[in-house]
Design a protein around this motif. Structure first.
Motif, short mmCIF file in Angstrom:
data_model
loop_
_atom_site.label_atom_id
_atom_site.label_comp_id
_atom_site.label_asym_id
_atom_site.label_seq_id
_atom_site.Cartn_x
_atom_site.Cartn_y
_atom_site.Cartn_z
N PRO A 1 11.68 7.99 -20.02
CA PRO A 1 10.53 7.76 -20.87
C PRO A 1 10.09 6.31 -20.94
O PRO A 1 8.90 6.03 -21.10
CB PRO A 1 11.02 8.27 -22.24
N GLU A 2 11.05 5.37 -20.83
CA GLU A 2 10.68 3.98 -20.95
C GLU A 2 9.93 3.47 -19.72
O GLU A 2 9.37 2.37 -19.74
CB GLU A 2 11.91 3.10 -21.19
N ASN A 3 9.90 4.25 -18.66
CA ASN A 3 9.18 3.85 -17.45
C ASN A 3 7.78 4.44 -17.48
O ASN A 3 7.53 5.54 -17.01
CB ASN A 3 9.91 4.34 -16.19
N SER A 4 6.83 3.70 -18.04
CA SER A 4 5.45 4.17 -18.09
C SER A 4 4.79 3.90 -16.75
O SER A 4 5.32 3.21 -15.89
CB SER A 4 4.69 3.48 -19.22
N SER A 5 3.57 4.43 -16.58
CA SER A 5 2.89 4.31 -15.30
C SER A 5 2.54 2.88 -14.96
O SER A 5 2.28 2.57 -13.81
CB SER A 5 1.62 5.17 -15.31
N ASN A 6 2.49 1.97 -15.97
CA ASN A 6 2.17 0.58 -15.67
C ASN A 6 3.38 -0.33 -15.73
O ASN A 6 3.27 -1.53 -15.80
CB ASN A 6 1.09 0.07 -16.65
N GLN A 7 4.57 0.28 -15.71
CA GLN A 7 5.81 -0.49 -15.74
C GLN A 7 6.63 -0.15 -14.51
O GLN A 7 6.97 1.01 -14.30
CB GLN A 7 6.60 -0.18 -17.02
N GLU A 8 6.92 -1.14 -13.68
CA GLU A 8 7.65 -0.87 -12.45
C GLU A 8 9.12 -0.59 -12.75
O GLU A 8 9.76 -1.32 -13.50
CB GLU A 8 7.55 -2.08 -11.50
N PRO A 9 9.69 0.48 -12.19
CA PRO A 9 11.08 0.80 -12.44
C PRO A 9 12.00 -0.21 -11.78
O PRO A 9 11.67 -0.81 -10.77
CB PRO A 9 11.24 2.19 -11.80
N SER A 10 13.17 -0.38 -12.37
CA SER A 10 14.16 -1.29 -11.79
C SER A 10 15.18 -0.48 -11.02
O SER A 10 15.36 0.71 -11.25
CB SER A 10 14.84 -2.10 -12.89
N MET A 11 15.87 -1.13 -10.09
CA MET A 11 16.88 -0.47 -9.30
C MET A 11 18.15 -1.31 -9.35
O MET A 11 18.12 -2.51 -9.08
CB MET A 11 16.40 -0.30 -7.86
N ASP B 1 0.83 -1.21 0.00
CA ASP B 1 0.00 0.00 0.00
C ASP B 1 0.87 1.25 0.00
O ASP B 1 0.56 2.25 -0.69
CB ASP B 1 -0.92 0.01 1.22
N GLU B 2 1.95 1.22 0.78
CA GLU B 2 2.84 2.38 0.86
C GLU B 2 3.51 2.63 -0.48
O GLU B 2 3.62 3.78 -0.95
CB GLU B 2 3.89 2.16 1.95
N LEU B 3 3.99 1.55 -1.14
CA LEU B 3 4.62 1.69 -2.45
C LEU B 3 3.65 2.31 -3.45
O LEU B 3 4.01 3.21 -4.21
CB LEU B 3 5.06 0.31 -2.95
N GLN B 4 2.42 1.80 -3.46
CA GLN B 4 1.43 2.30 -4.40
C GLN B 4 1.16 3.78 -4.17
O GLN B 4 1.07 4.57 -5.12
CB GLN B 4 0.14 1.49 -4.27
N ALA B 5 1.05 4.18 -2.91
CA ALA B 5 0.76 5.58 -2.58
C ALA B 5 1.91 6.49 -2.98
O ALA B 5 1.71 7.56 -3.56
CB ALA B 5 0.47 5.72 -1.08
N VAL B 6 3.16 6.06 -2.69
CA VAL B 6 4.31 6.90 -3.02
C VAL B 6 4.49 7.01 -4.53
O VAL B 6 4.81 8.08 -5.06
CB VAL B 6 5.58 6.32 -2.35
N ARG B 7 4.26 5.91 -5.25
CA ARG B 7 4.37 5.98 -6.71
C ARG B 7 3.31 6.90 -7.31
O ARG B 7 3.58 7.63 -8.26
CB ARG B 7 4.24 4.57 -7.29
N THR C 1 11.80 4.35 -0.88
CA THR C 1 10.66 3.44 -0.70
C THR C 1 10.82 2.20 -1.57
O THR C 1 10.58 1.07 -1.13
CB THR C 1 9.34 4.16 -1.02
N GLU C 2 11.24 2.39 -2.83
CA GLU C 2 11.51 1.25 -3.72
C GLU C 2 12.58 0.36 -3.12
O GLU C 2 12.47 -0.88 -3.14
CB GLU C 2 11.97 1.77 -5.08
N PHE C 3 13.62 0.96 -2.61
CA PHE C 3 14.76 0.22 -2.07
C PHE C 3 14.33 -0.64 -0.88
O PHE C 3 14.62 -1.84 -0.82
CB PHE C 3 15.82 1.24 -1.64
N LEU C 4 13.62 -0.04 0.06
CA LEU C 4 13.29 -0.71 1.32
C LEU C 4 12.07 -1.62 1.21
O LEU C 4 12.01 -2.65 1.89
CB LEU C 4 13.06 0.33 2.42
N ARG C 5 11.09 -1.24 0.39
CA ARG C 5 9.83 -1.97 0.35
C ARG C 5 9.73 -2.94 -0.82
O ARG C 5 8.86 -3.80 -0.84
CB ARG C 5 8.64 -0.99 0.26
N ASP C 6 10.61 -2.78 -1.82
CA ASP C 6 10.52 -3.59 -3.02
C ASP C 6 11.77 -4.45 -3.19
O ASP C 6 11.72 -5.67 -3.23
CB ASP C 6 10.33 -2.67 -4.23
#
Length: 322
Positions: A157-167, A125-131, A275-280
């Motif tokens: 640009p390659e990171n659309s709203s339905n594509q999760e970014p990589s780290m 839920d936190e990830l979704q809210a922050v994104r 948030t991506e780092f810690l939660r994903d």
């Protein structure tokens, strides 16, 4: 010296001494933290210390200790799924599992075990809210300043709203560092950026440390606790013989094994990055954090783009095998 200047000097000196107490508490949560011991850390008389502490923090010493113990316990329960609840209770200074469970439920509205079980959904839920906030922020920037939308690593640009970014994360053994710090108390976000620009950088320049690497340390998990009480330290590396003068403090960042993620973006982007780092990334890594602080490392020659406000740093997360 004008009376107002004198009052400010005294106030900063008090802050330096009280911050030393808060740091001592965080390092010794598993121990009995009696008032006389903490008064000695602050170099106040035990007779006056309790009243001074309550006036400065807005909490009695007992309330502050209880809050910090429970908030740190909540983070440990979430981040260390295999650690027994009793071990967590003892590690933050509770004498029994029963006393811990009662206090935890009173503070968070559920048992320690339930808090742990709810962690995956809470983090999702936190990830979704922050994104969502990041997407809205970037759209607003793009509308108001064409061609100058935030340029962080999660906004290509390659990171659309339905594509999760990589780290991209590397495991490194980092050296320890001795740092001087100024502390910001309050919500994370824009006020921290202003603190760096308006308070920390002028102080660093006055100390002749303008070319030394810097660090940023957030002491509180944003998903736990009151944002008004969050603590963030802006730090600069100093030599071993450096003597901190009010309002600065001195601390040692421990070395060891860290997961390190490269970051280039704006102040608005860095919240999403953490948030991506810690939660994903972390839950899928097979690793868990230990008791050392997370921090941002800002190299002395790090990139900075004044046109966009984008900057370079490394997000450093202390880890160990599960």
């Amino acid at each position: 010296m004008k009376p107002s200047d004198s009052n400010r000097v005294h106030s900063l000196a008090y802050a330096q001494r009280m911050n030393k107490v808060l740091d001592h508490i965080d390092r010794h949560l598993d121990q009995a933290l009696d008032l006389p011991v903490l008064a000695e850390v602050a170099h106040f008389s035990a007779f006056h210390f309790h009243r001074l502490f309550a006036a400065w923090t807005g909490e009695t010493l007992g309330d502050y200790l209880r809050r910090r113990r429970l908030e740190v316990a909540a983070v440990h329960l979430a981040n260390n799924p295999r650690r027994p609840v009793l071990d967590v209770a003892l590690a933050v200074g509770f004498g029994s599992g029963e006393a811990f469970a009662r206090a935890f439920k009173l503070r968070f509205g559920c048992t320690p075990s339930a808090w742990r079980e709810q962690t995956p959904q809470r983090w999702a839920d936190e990830l979704q809210a922050v994104r969502a906030v990041a997407r809205d922020s970037n759209l607003g920037q793009a509308d108001s300043k064409p061609g100058q939308a935030a340029s962080g690593p999660f906004n290509h640009p390659e990171n659309s709203s339905n594509q999760e970014p990589s780290m991209e994360v590397k495991l490194n053994t980092l050296p320890g560092a001795r740092v001087a710090y100024l502390r910001h108390t309050g919500p994370y976000g824009p006020s921290v950026g202003r603190f760096w620009a308006e308070t920390f950088f002028p102080w660093r320049a006055a100390q002749g440390l303008g070319h030394a690497p810097c660090y940023g340390i957030g002491h509180d998990d944003p998903s736990v606790g009151d944002p008004a009480k969050f603590r963030y330290d802006a730090c600069v590396e100093v030599p071993a013989d450096y003597v901190a003068k009010s309002p600065a403090g001195i601390t040692d960042l421990p070395g060891g094994r860290y997961a390190v993620a490269a970051f280039y973006g704006t102040g608005a982007d860095i919240s999403l990055a953490w948030t991506e780092f810690l939660r994903d990334w972390l839950p899928a890594s097979g690793l868990e954090p230990d008791g050392r602080p997370c921090y941002e490392y800002y190299p002395a020659d790090g990139r900075y783009d004044p046109a966009t406000g984008a900057f370079e740093c490394q997000l450093c997360l202390p880890v160990r095998a599960r």
